[in-house]
Design a protein around this motif. Sequence first.
Motif, PDB file in Angstrom:
ATOM      1  N   GLY A 133     -10.835   3.704  32.175  1.00 12.73           N
ATOM      2  CA  GLY A 133     -11.350   5.005  32.623  1.00 12.73           C
ATOM      3  C   GLY A 133     -10.930   5.307  34.045  1.00 12.73           C
ATOM      4  O   GLY A 133     -10.512   6.430  34.367  1.00 12.73           O
ATOM      5  N   TYR A 134     -11.020   4.301  34.915  1.00 12.29           N
ATOM      6  CA  TYR A 134     -10.610   4.501  36.303  1.00 12.29           C
ATOM      7  C   TYR A 134      -9.113   4.785  36.408  1.00 12.29           C
ATOM      8  O   TYR A 134      -8.694   5.657  37.169  1.00 12.29           O
ATOM      9  CB  TYR A 134     -10.964   3.293  37.183  1.00 12.29           C
ATOM     10  N   VAL A 135      -8.295   4.058  35.642  1.00 15.64           N
ATOM     11  CA  VAL A 135      -6.838   4.271  35.704  1.00 15.64           C
ATOM     12  C   VAL A 135      -6.497   5.681  35.212  1.00 15.64           C
ATOM     13  O   VAL A 135      -5.649   6.354  35.806  1.00 15.64           O
ATOM     14  CB  VAL A 135      -6.064   3.189  34.916  1.00 15.64           C
ATOM     15  N   ILE A 136      -7.164   6.146  34.167  1.00 19.59           N
ATOM     16  CA  ILE A 136      -6.935   7.521  33.702  1.00 19.59           C
ATOM     17  C   ILE A 136      -7.299   8.503  34.804  1.00 19.59           C
ATOM     18  O   ILE A 136      -6.534   9.433  35.099  1.00 19.59           O
ATOM     19  CB  ILE A 136      -7.736   7.815  32.412  1.00 19.59           C
ATOM     20  N   TYR A 137      -8.452   8.301  35.424  1.00 23.15           N
ATOM     21  CA  TYR A 137      -8.878   9.167  36.532  1.00 23.15           C
ATOM     22  C   TYR A 137      -7.827   9.137  37.652  1.00 23.15           C
ATOM     23  O   TYR A 137      -7.431  10.174  38.176  1.00 23.15           O
ATOM     24  CB  TYR A 137     -10.247   8.698  37.057  1.00 23.15           C
ATOM     25  N   TYR A 138      -7.364   7.944  37.991  1.00 23.53           N
ATOM     26  CA  TYR A 138      -6.384   7.768  39.065  1.00 23.53           C
ATOM     27  C   TYR A 138      -5.082   8.509  38.780  1.00 23.53           C
ATOM     28  O   TYR A 138      -4.555   9.220  39.627  1.00 23.53           O
ATOM     29  CB  TYR A 138      -6.109   6.267  39.283  1.00 23.53           C
ATOM     30  N   ILE A 139      -4.549   8.362  37.565  1.00 27.14           N
ATOM     31  CA  ILE A 139      -3.259   8.993  37.284  1.00 27.14           C
ATOM     32  C   ILE A 139      -3.376  10.509  37.150  1.00 27.14           C
ATOM     33  O   ILE A 139      -2.433  11.227  37.462  1.00 27.14           O
ATOM     34  CB  ILE A 139      -2.532   8.380  36.065  1.00 27.14           C
ATOM     35  N   VAL A 140      -4.529  10.992  36.719  1.00 25.54           N
ATOM     36  CA  VAL A 140      -4.716  12.447  36.626  1.00 25.54           C
ATOM     37  C   VAL A 140      -4.884  13.043  38.018  1.00 25.54           C
ATOM     38  O   VAL A 140      -4.329  14.103  38.324  1.00 25.54           O
ATOM     39  CB  VAL A 140      -5.920  12.791  35.716  1.00 25.54           C
TER      40      VAL A 140
END
Length: 169
Positions: free
Chosen positions: A82-89
């Motif tokens: 979830g954090y990585v998705i948030y980071y890349i977006v």
Amino acid sequence: MKLSRNLSIALIIIANIAIDQISKVYVRSTMTEGARGKIDVIGDYFQLIWVENEGAFLGMGSDMNPTLKLIFLLILPTIVLGYVIYYIVKTKTLDRLSLIAFCCIVGGGIANVFDRIVLGSVTDFFFIDLGWKLKTGIFNVADLSVTTGMIILIFSNFLSKKKKSTIKS
């Protein structure tokens, strides 16, 4: 037509999940589990061997108690993904290679977490043995996505550092 950045991110992640899940459904529906169902693709060098992995990488953690499995194999990976998705977006400055790498990592991670939630284990089936000490554990397409993503990320990081040092010179 140029796709939006977020749509591109979603499509790469979904493609990684889809390819992994399709390969696992195929393996579960056509192979016999275990070594007796082994298929030699390229002699003893590349084989398909279906196993259900209740742990993480190379079966690590398969003997943990159910609470620890829940925490370390489901909850923590879900939070990290979830954090990585948030980071890349949110991080608009990521170069294209890094963005693709993170999407591969997330897609592979989601696919394996999905297996753990739905099946209680992860379907693995690729095995490579090039002789001597050059052999893998049994792995799947999601593992390949994560590993490829990590390699691309390292390569991308190396390229960006090289570019920055060239610019400073």
